[in-house]
Design a protein around this motif. Structure first.
Motif, PDB file in Angstrom:
ATOM      1  N   HIS A  37       0.880  -1.258  -0.284  1.00  0.00           N
ATOM      2  CA  HIS A  37      -0.243  -0.177  -0.450  1.00  0.00           C
ATOM      3  C   HIS A  37       0.968   1.017   0.290  1.00  0.00           C
ATOM      4  O   HIS A  37       1.848   1.322   0.531  1.00  0.00           O
ATOM      5  N   MET A  38       0.885   1.645  -1.120  1.00  0.00           N
ATOM      6  CA  MET A  38       1.381   3.985  -0.869  1.00  0.00           C
ATOM      7  C   MET A  38       0.254   4.410  -0.041  1.00  0.00           C
ATOM      8  O   MET A  38      -0.958   4.243  -0.056  1.00  0.00           O
ATOM      9  N   ILE A  39       0.456   5.450   0.144  1.00  0.00           N
ATOM     10  CA  ILE A  39      -0.258   6.807   0.923  1.00  0.00           C
ATOM     11  C   ILE A  39      -0.055   7.859  -0.105  1.00  0.00           C
ATOM     12  O   ILE A  39       1.186   8.476  -0.168  1.00  0.00           O
ATOM     13  N   VAL A  40      -0.764   8.442  -0.720  1.00  0.00           N
ATOM     14  CA  VAL A  40      -0.435   9.811  -2.624  1.00  0.00           C
ATOM     15  C   VAL A  40      -1.830  10.190  -2.135  1.00  0.00           C
ATOM     16  O   VAL A  40      -2.874   9.734  -2.166  1.00  0.00           O
ATOM     17  N   THR A  46       2.876  12.711  -2.579  1.00  0.00           N
ATOM     18  CA  THR A  46       3.117  10.703  -1.672  1.00  0.00           C
ATOM     19  C   THR A  46       3.860  11.536  -0.907  1.00  0.00           C
ATOM     20  O   THR A  46       4.856  11.902  -0.413  1.00  0.00           O
ATOM     21  N   LYS A  52       1.828  -1.388  -5.492  1.00  0.00           N
ATOM     22  CA  LYS A  52       0.722  -1.588  -6.127  1.00  0.00           C
ATOM     23  C   LYS A  52      -0.059  -2.499  -5.995  1.00  0.00           C
ATOM     24  O   LYS A  52      -1.140  -2.500  -6.333  1.00  0.00           O
ATOM     25  N   ASN A  56      -4.298   2.339  -2.701  1.00  0.00           N
ATOM     26  CA  ASN A  56      -4.133   3.687  -1.641  1.00  0.00           C
ATOM     27  C   ASN A  56      -5.103   3.900  -0.592  1.00  0.00           C
ATOM     28  O   ASN A  56      -5.952   3.309  -1.059  1.00  0.00           O
ATOM     29  N   TYR A  58      -4.738   6.907   0.968  1.00  0.00           N
ATOM     30  CA  TYR A  58      -4.736   7.917   1.728  1.00  0.00           C
ATOM     31  C   TYR A  58      -6.378   8.417   1.812  1.00  0.00           C
ATOM     32  O   TYR A  58      -7.183   7.752   0.721  1.00  0.00           O
TER      33      TYR A  58
END
Ligand code: HEC
Length: 137
Positions: A37-40, A46, A52, A56, A58
């Motif tokens: 997981h990213m937080i964008v 970013t 991915k 996300n 966020y």
């Protein structure tokens, strides 16, 4: 800097419903999530680099389950359509055991594309506090 302001604002607005987590500890625990997981932010900033494999995270607080731009499994989308919205309680329940949580929510044997489990409720509360702190708007 932007984040520090966000954290400060979140701190002012937060009315902890129960056992409020520690956002700093949660940021550290998010290491367990960032392979997938990213937080964008919505404007493309970013906040936390990540993979991915998962959506996300966020703006998760208040977001309907299965509603971000991601190829979700059917069951989490069904749960969102049935009214599942992320708050601290649903989040900690879900991350402890996504498949079991969705099964209980939907009342049928569900599947989850998220295989990872974060069992420790206090750690999940910390991650939740972190996600809230970076998602404040
Ligand atoms: C091995 C990869 C992987 C790891 C590690 C992982 N996740 Fe996930 N996560 C996923 C996938 C894939 C999904 C999508 C689930 C689906 O479609 O059924 C998901 C979905 C989610 C959702 C639902 C989001 C939404 O948009 O409705 C939350 C919340 C979540 N993960 C939190 C976490 C947290 C917090 C951690 C770390 C403690 C974590 N995940 C670790 C792969 C992962």
């Amino acid at each position: 800097m932007k984040r520090m302001i966000a954290v400060a604002i979140a701190g002012l607005l937060a009315a902890p419903a129960f056992a409020a987590g520690d956002a700093d500890k949660g940021e550290n625990s998010f290491k367990k999530c960032k392979s997938c997981h990213m937080i964008v932010s919505d404007d493309g900033e970013t906040i936390m680099k990540g993979g991915k494999t998962g959506p996300n995270l966020y703006g998760l607080p208040g977001r309907t389950a299965g509603s971000a731009d991601f190829r979700y499994g059917n069951d989490i989308v069904a749960a969102g359509e049935a009214g599942l919205v992320w708050d601290e309680a649903s989040f900690t329940g879900y991350v402890a055991d996504p498949r079991a949580y969705l099964s209980e929510y939907l009342g049928t044997k569900a599947k989850s594309k998220m295989s990872y489990r974060l069992k420790k409720a206090s750690e999940a509360a910390d991650v939740w506090a972190y996600l809230e702190s970076v998602s404040a708007n």
